[in-house]
Design a protein around this motif. Structure first.
Motif, PDB file in Angstrom:
ATOM      1  N   PHE A 175      -4.439  29.078  79.355  1.00 36.80           N
ATOM      2  CA  PHE A 175      -2.966  28.625  78.913  1.00 36.80           C
ATOM      3  C   PHE A 175      -2.163  29.746  78.500  1.00 36.80           C
ATOM      4  CE2 PHE A 175      -5.942  25.083  78.043  1.00 36.80           C
ATOM      5  CZ  PHE A 175      -5.561  24.378  78.979  1.00 36.80           C
ATOM      6  N   ASP A 232      -0.465  32.176  81.225  1.00 37.01           N
ATOM      7  CA  ASP A 232       0.996  31.824  82.032  1.00 37.01           C
ATOM      8  C   ASP A 232       1.949  31.203  81.235  1.00 37.01           C
ATOM      9  OD1 ASP A 232      -0.188  32.732  84.389  1.00 37.01           O
ATOM     10  OD2 ASP A 232      -1.225  30.958  84.730  1.00 37.01           O
ATOM     11  N   ASP A 258       4.990  29.655  82.751  1.00 34.77           N
ATOM     12  CA  ASP A 258       4.505  28.095  83.252  1.00 34.77           C
ATOM     13  C   ASP A 258       4.941  27.264  81.788  1.00 34.77           C
ATOM     14  OD1 ASP A 258       3.447  25.785  83.746  1.00 34.77           O
ATOM     15  OD2 ASP A 258       1.732  26.695  84.998  1.00 34.77           O
ATOM     16  N   SER A 259       6.040  26.272  82.220  1.00 30.43           N
ATOM     17  CA  SER A 259       6.457  25.468  80.836  1.00 30.43           C
ATOM     18  C   SER A 259       5.290  24.473  80.800  1.00 30.43           C
ATOM     19  CB  SER A 259       7.666  24.735  81.467  1.00 30.43           C
ATOM     20  OG  SER A 259       7.572  23.971  82.552  1.00 30.43           O
ATOM     21  N   SER A 260       4.413  24.016  81.538  1.00 30.48           N
ATOM     22  CA  SER A 260       3.547  23.117  81.298  1.00 30.48           C
ATOM     23  C   SER A 260       2.533  23.842  80.333  1.00 30.48           C
ATOM     24  CB  SER A 260       2.699  22.885  82.658  1.00 30.48           C
ATOM     25  OG  SER A 260       3.465  22.153  83.350  1.00 30.48           O
ATOM     26  N   ASP A 261       2.002  24.903  80.558  1.00 38.25           N
ATOM     27  CA  ASP A 261       1.154  25.796  79.676  1.00 38.25           C
ATOM     28  C   ASP A 261       1.950  25.595  78.395  1.00 38.25           C
ATOM     29  OD1 ASP A 261      -0.792  25.896  81.507  1.00 38.25           O
ATOM     30  OD2 ASP A 261      -0.545  27.990  82.060  1.00 38.25           O
ATOM     31  N   ALA A 319       3.934  23.794  76.916  1.00 38.10           N
ATOM     32  CA  ALA A 319       3.940  22.503  76.247  1.00 38.10           C
ATOM     33  C   ALA A 319       2.523  22.173  75.660  1.00 38.10           C
ATOM     34  CB  ALA A 319       4.459  21.477  77.440  1.00 38.10           C
ATOM     35  N   ILE A 320       1.819  22.612  76.330  1.00 38.05           N
ATOM     36  CA  ILE A 320       0.199  22.289  76.152  1.00 38.05           C
ATOM     37  C   ILE A 320      -0.287  23.025  74.789  1.00 38.05           C
ATOM     38  CG2 ILE A 320      -2.096  22.432  76.631  1.00 38.05           C
ATOM     39  CD1 ILE A 320      -1.327  22.000  79.630  1.00 38.05           C
TER      40      ILE A 320
END
Length: 804
Positions: free
Chosen positions: A726, A729, A733-736, A738-739
């Protein structure tokens, strides 16, 4: 003329012979009558006892069941005998349960004669008892018609008396004439002797030799006749003994004996035959052998009997049908022979149920796994060989699935072999549930299963897709929670698949190929499947070389400990993570991601983990003595799932703390989420005890497994370690991002520390700081290094910001 006649020897002889004949006839008739009367009494008694014996069994059943209809039927059946006046069945209390009678009128003469000659013939009783003979159910009383019986006896004997008298008178006349014409005076003595002998019992041999004729022809005749009589008597006795002896042997023979006439009709049986068929001798005699066979068996058996020659013994196995419908496996030894122009077949029949059961049990032990009842390796290889040897015009493809339960050893070691065995049984049941027709599901041993799908028709692409879908179905079924006792277990399965067709192949090679594909599936992260390809063989060979090299590395102590710093929000060191390294000859290292999974698979991970713990504690104690290690620092040690689940793990941890005199708060044990999947209850209990010791607990690689708020809330966790996948990136990577933000927020809400690993650049560091993360680990702060280098770079005299 009359006086002269009476004076002559012939006349005297004739008169004497006549008188003697009459008297002898009367005496013999009287004796005969007496004997016949005695025989009649016995016959009457036997007849009535036989009547009682015939109905004993149904009468007992009627009394036991309190079946009045059946009881009355038996009583009415008895009354068919014309010599019965009355028949009664009494219950156990003496009350009449069933009865029948008839009225008969007789003259007073027959009544008096019956009272005089048949006083004991009146009533006959039979006590009805249950099978164990201890419980009395009632009795049957028969009342005889004595007047009818004595009337019949007298009528028969009067006729015999008259016929005997006439016969004797006629015989006396013939003898007189015979002696008159043929017998001379010297034979008068012999005549007197024979006449005297004729008055003696017919059961004894008379002395034929008259006095004075011991040495002549009459004496010789007497001796010859006496010898012949004696031999006949001895022969008769011996013959009777042989008959009785033969009947006893047949009756008590262990095998069932059937003597069958040429048309299949039974004419002789023994007790074993009754037991085998479940039918009495009376019901067996006259039956046909066809009744004991199925239609198919009889057709074969009858053809065999018809074609069998005389005096040619034969042994065969077939099945008999008993009266209760049970199919009994039997071995028959038979012979056909001819006796006095009559063809008979003798059958010796043996019940081989026990032998067949033993053979089936041996076959099951040889071809089936005793734990799961699935076929074993031998059975599977036989099936593979039979598929290989069969021929078929239609092109056929087969698939071999090699299954291995992921991390099953953790469960077996932590919860015990009993739980492991029950889990294997549940998995076997699940696999049988998805098995298609013609498929074979086998257990090779341990947690290894193999499924054979022998006949799959279609194109290569279609078959591959179909096999892949089936493999995924297996994975889905196995991943369902398994309830074993008080434990709810979660397991996954890795599958290796190899395809084969009608082209000749080697069964062992197929298993090896599927096994190779299995390890490829494990390398891919487990809980998945892989098809075998020729390229995998080289990887498998390389893996075997690494297996050997790893054993050598343990023996030669080739492993080394490296330490990577962990840093706080301001960049200062707060401890280190212990990492294991395996140096190669060329100075490079074998990646842990390569040899650690292999160590888990081959059972070396526990030994390696124990060595890491021991060396880490030893190094930490040295640093404390040297004054290098700070009291607020923590040494993070990775613990494998298998090592953590060991029953003696807690004991070993306490012993190390005591051995090296270390404070438990200096130790941070890093465990992965995957080890919590086996049994959360057991893991929670063990983790609570670890926390009671004061040891820090961290969840490593958080977010890559089956993350659950449930265990974050209930488990005594001190720190979450955000996985580097996580962090790597984070900036792109916006998803990482956010996680990571969610993990940090969730951890703070639960008062759990967060440390991010894989921090390699200042941008990563700054962004994580901005997101609220206050602990870091990665190349930006320092790469893993040996103990000496770690001391040099992170001692109190060093500048803690030089790596920032």
């Amino acid at each position: 003329m009359q006086l002269a006649f009476t004076r002559s020897l012939f006349g005297k002889q004739a008169i004497a012979t006549f008188l003697v004949a009459v008297i002898l006839s009367l005496v013999v008739s009287a004796i005969t009558f007496s004997s016949n009367l005695s025989s009649s009494r016995e016959a009457i008694t036997q007849e009535f006892n036989a009547l009682l014996s015939v109905i004993e069994k149904p009468a007992v059943q009627a009394a036991f069941r309190i079946d009045e209809v059946l009881a009355q039927q038996q009583i009415d059946g008895l009354m068919q005998n014309k010599y019965l006046l009355k028949a009664e069945m009494l219950d156990e209390d003496g009350k009449i349960f069933a009865s029948s009678s008839r009225h008969a009128q007789h003259s007073r003469f027959y009544t008096e004669m019956a009272n005089w000659l048949l006083p004991e013939i009146d009533q006959f009783e039979l006590v009805l008892r249950f099978e164990d003979r201890s419980v009395m159910l009632g009795k049957i009383i028969l009342t005889a018609d004595r007047e009818s019986l004595i009337e019949e006896v007298l009528q028969k004997n009067i006729l015999l008396l008259i016929s005997s008298l006439i016969k004797d008178i006629f015989l006396a006349s013939i003898i007189s004439l015979f002696f008159y014409y043929l017998v001379t005076n010297p034979l008068q003595i012999l005549t007197a002797t024979l006449s005297d002998s004729s008055r003696k019992s017919m059961n004894t041999l008379p002395a034929l030799s008259p006095p004075g004729h011991e040495n002549d022809e009459l004496g010789e005749l007497s001796r010859v006749f006496t010898n012949v009589w004696q031999k006949l008597s001895d022969t008769h006795v011996a013959l009777e003994y042989n008959i009785i002896h033969t009947k006893a042997i047949i009756s008590h023979a262990g095998d069932a004996i059937f003597l069958v006439e040429e048309d299949g009709r039974i004419c002789l049986v023994n007790k074993a035959s009754e037991k085998l068929i479940g039918r009495s001798e009376e019901r067996l005699l006259g039956c046909y052998m066809e009744e004991f066979h199925t239609e198919k068996d009889w057709e074969y058996f009858n053809d065999l009997l018809l074609s069998l020659g005389l005096d040619q013994p034969l042994t065969l196995e077939t099945h008999y049908l008993s009266d209760n419908g049970i199919k009994i496996p039997v071995e028959i030894r038979l012979i056909k022979y001819k006796l006095q122009h009559k063809v008979e077949v003798l059958l010796l029949v043996r019940d081989i149920s026990a032998r067949k059961e033993a053979e089936n049990r041996i076959n099951r032990l040889a071809f089936y796994d005793p734990l799961t009842q699935l076929p074993n390796r031998r059975y599977l290889l036989d099936k593979l060989d039979s598929f290989n040897q069969s021929t078929n015009e239609v092109k056929r493809t087969g698939a071999l699935f090699f299954l291995d339960l992921d991390r099953f050893k953790n469960i077996n070691d932590s919860l015990g072999h009993n739980v492991g065995d029950n889990l294997l049984r549940l998995v076997a049941t699940d696999l049988e549930g998805v098995t298609r027709n013609e498929m074979v599901t086998a257990r090779l041993g341990g947690d290894e299963f193999v499924m054979l799908w022998p006949n799959i028709e279609g194109s290569e692409e279609f078959v591959s897709e179909k096999v892949g879908h089936f493999a995924q179905e297996i994975i889905n079924v196995c991943s369902l929670p398994k309830k074993v006792g008080f434990h709810e277990l979660h397991i996954t399965v890795s599958i290796g698949i190899t395809m084969f067709n009608d082209v000749e192949y080697d069964s062992t090679l197929l298993l090896k190929q599927a096994d190779t594909a299995l390890y490829k599936a494990k390398d891919a992260g487990r809980n998945t499947y892989r098809f075998y390809s020729p390229e995998m063989q080289a990887m498998s060979d390389e893996r075997m070389l690494m297996d050997k090299a790893m054993h050598d590395a343990i023996d030669n102590k080739e492993f080394e400990l490296y330490f990577q710093p962990q840093n706080s929000f301001d960049g200062s060191c707060i401890g280190a993570e212990v990492l294991i390294r395996w140096p190669r000859v060329d100075g490079s290292f074998t990646p842990p991601g390569v040899f650690i999974p292999l160590a888990e698979e081959i059972g070396l991970i526990t030994g390696i983990g124990d060595w890491v713990m021991e060396e880490s504690f030893r190094q930490l104690s040295i640093w404390i003595k040297e004054g290098f290690w700070q009291s607020h620092w923590k040494l993070s040690i990775n613990v494998s799932a298998i090592q953590f689940q060991q029953a003696e793990f807690l004991v070993a941890l306490e012993m190390l703390l005591t051995k090296y005199a270390l404070s438990a708060k200096l130790i941070d044990l890093e465990i992965t989420e995957s080890m919590l999947l086996g049994d959360l209850t057991v893991s929670r209990k063990k983790m609570n005890k670890i926390r009671e010791l004061g040891v820090f607990l961290s969840i490593d690689d958080f977010g890559t497994g089956y993350s659950s708020l449930k265990y974050l809330k209930t488990l005594p966790i001190n720190r979450l370690k955000i996985d580097q996948s996580f962090v790597r990136d984070l900036l792109i990577d916006s998803s990482d991002a956010a996680i990571i933000a969610a993990i940090i927020a969730m951890a703070k809400a639960l008062d759990i520390e967060v440390i991010a690993e894989g921090v390699e650049t200042e941008e990563h560091y700054c962004e994580l700081q901005h997101m609220g993360c206050d602990r870091f680990q990665g190349y930006y702060f320092g790469r893993p290094m040996p103990a000496v280098e770690f001391v040099k770079n992170f001692s109190v005299t060093s500048d803690p910001t030089k790596y920032i």
